[in-house]
Design a protein around this motif. Structure first.
Motif, PDB file in Angstrom:
ATOM      1  N   SER A  65       0.846  -1.430  -0.126  1.00  0.00           N
ATOM      2  CA  SER A  65      -0.148   0.052  -0.039  1.00  0.00           C
ATOM      3  C   SER A  65       0.670   1.386  -0.220  1.00  0.00           C
ATOM      4  O   SER A  65       1.810   1.440   0.667  1.00  0.00           O
ATOM      5  N   GLN A  86       0.867   5.673  -1.156  1.00  0.00           N
ATOM      6  CA  GLN A  86       0.321   7.001  -1.125  1.00  0.00           C
ATOM      7  C   GLN A  86       0.492   7.757  -2.830  1.00  0.00           C
ATOM      8  O   GLN A  86       0.976   6.667  -3.967  1.00  0.00           O
ATOM      9  N   THR A 129      -4.463   0.830  -8.573  1.00  0.00           N
ATOM     10  CA  THR A 129      -4.870  -0.771  -7.547  1.00  0.00           C
ATOM     11  C   THR A 129      -5.013  -1.777  -8.143  1.00  0.00           C
ATOM     12  O   THR A 129      -6.008  -1.576  -8.854  1.00  0.00           O
ATOM     13  N   GLN A 138      -0.888  -7.654  -4.988  1.00  0.00           N
ATOM     14  CA  GLN A 138      -2.119  -6.870  -4.732  1.00  0.00           C
ATOM     15  C   GLN A 138      -1.194  -5.500  -4.388  1.00  0.00           C
ATOM     16  O   GLN A 138      -0.262  -4.853  -3.976  1.00  0.00           O
ATOM     17  N   THR A 152      -2.017  -1.555  -3.713  1.00  0.00           N
ATOM     18  CA  THR A 152      -3.278  -0.455  -3.331  1.00  0.00           C
ATOM     19  C   THR A 152      -2.595   1.342  -3.158  1.00  0.00           C
ATOM     20  O   THR A 152      -1.997   1.106  -2.392  1.00  0.00           O
ATOM     21  N   SER A 189      -3.567   5.157  -2.469  1.00  0.00           N
ATOM     22  CA  SER A 189      -4.488   5.288  -2.199  1.00  0.00           C
ATOM     23  C   SER A 189      -3.804   7.077  -2.528  1.00  0.00           C
ATOM     24  O   SER A 189      -3.086   7.732  -2.719  1.00  0.00           O
TER      25      SER A 189
END
Length: 124
Positions: A11, A13, A90, A119, A121, A123
């Motif tokens: 994950s 930003q 994503t 995965q 991701t 944000s």
């Protein structure tokens, strides 16, 4: 038996970077076209980048200038350097190997072997 194992997802930003890796075994890796694909729920898996046995890369328009595909034939490893990541990046990212040395398609049908995915991701 062919194994493709992806790693490096996570994950981040928006604007961040990640580097994906794909370790290959069971194939003569240096002689294969290799590709990265991604998929989000409810959508078809789409090709992101591919590289042939002569290190010639191709990219989907959506990632040109931001993603870089590379391969290390000595280590049987494929990489995807992803910069300036956007929320629309994503997805689950998959490594794939085609049963030939040259790449000619981003269609899933053109690839014989697949990893389990990692995965990513992003944000906002």
């Amino acid at each position: 038996q062919v194994h493709l194992v992806e790693s490096g997802g996570g994950s981040v930003q928006s604007g961040g970077s990640l580097r994906l890796s794909c370790a290959a075994s069971g194939i003569t890796y240096s002689g294969y076209c290799m590709g990265w694909f991604r998929q989000t729920p409810g959508r078809e898996r789409e090709g992101v980048a591919r590289i042939d046995s002569l290190y010639d890369p191709e990219y989907a328009d959506s990632v040109k200038g931001r993603f870089t595909i590379s391969r290390d034939n000595a280590e049987n490893t494929l990489y995807l350097e992803m910069n300036s990541l956007k929320p629309e990046d994503t997805a689950m990212y998959y490594c794939a190997a085609a049963g030939r040395s040259y790449c000619y398609t981003f269609s899933m049908a053109g690839y014989s072997y697949w990893g389990q995915g990692t995965q990513v991701t992003v944000s906002s």
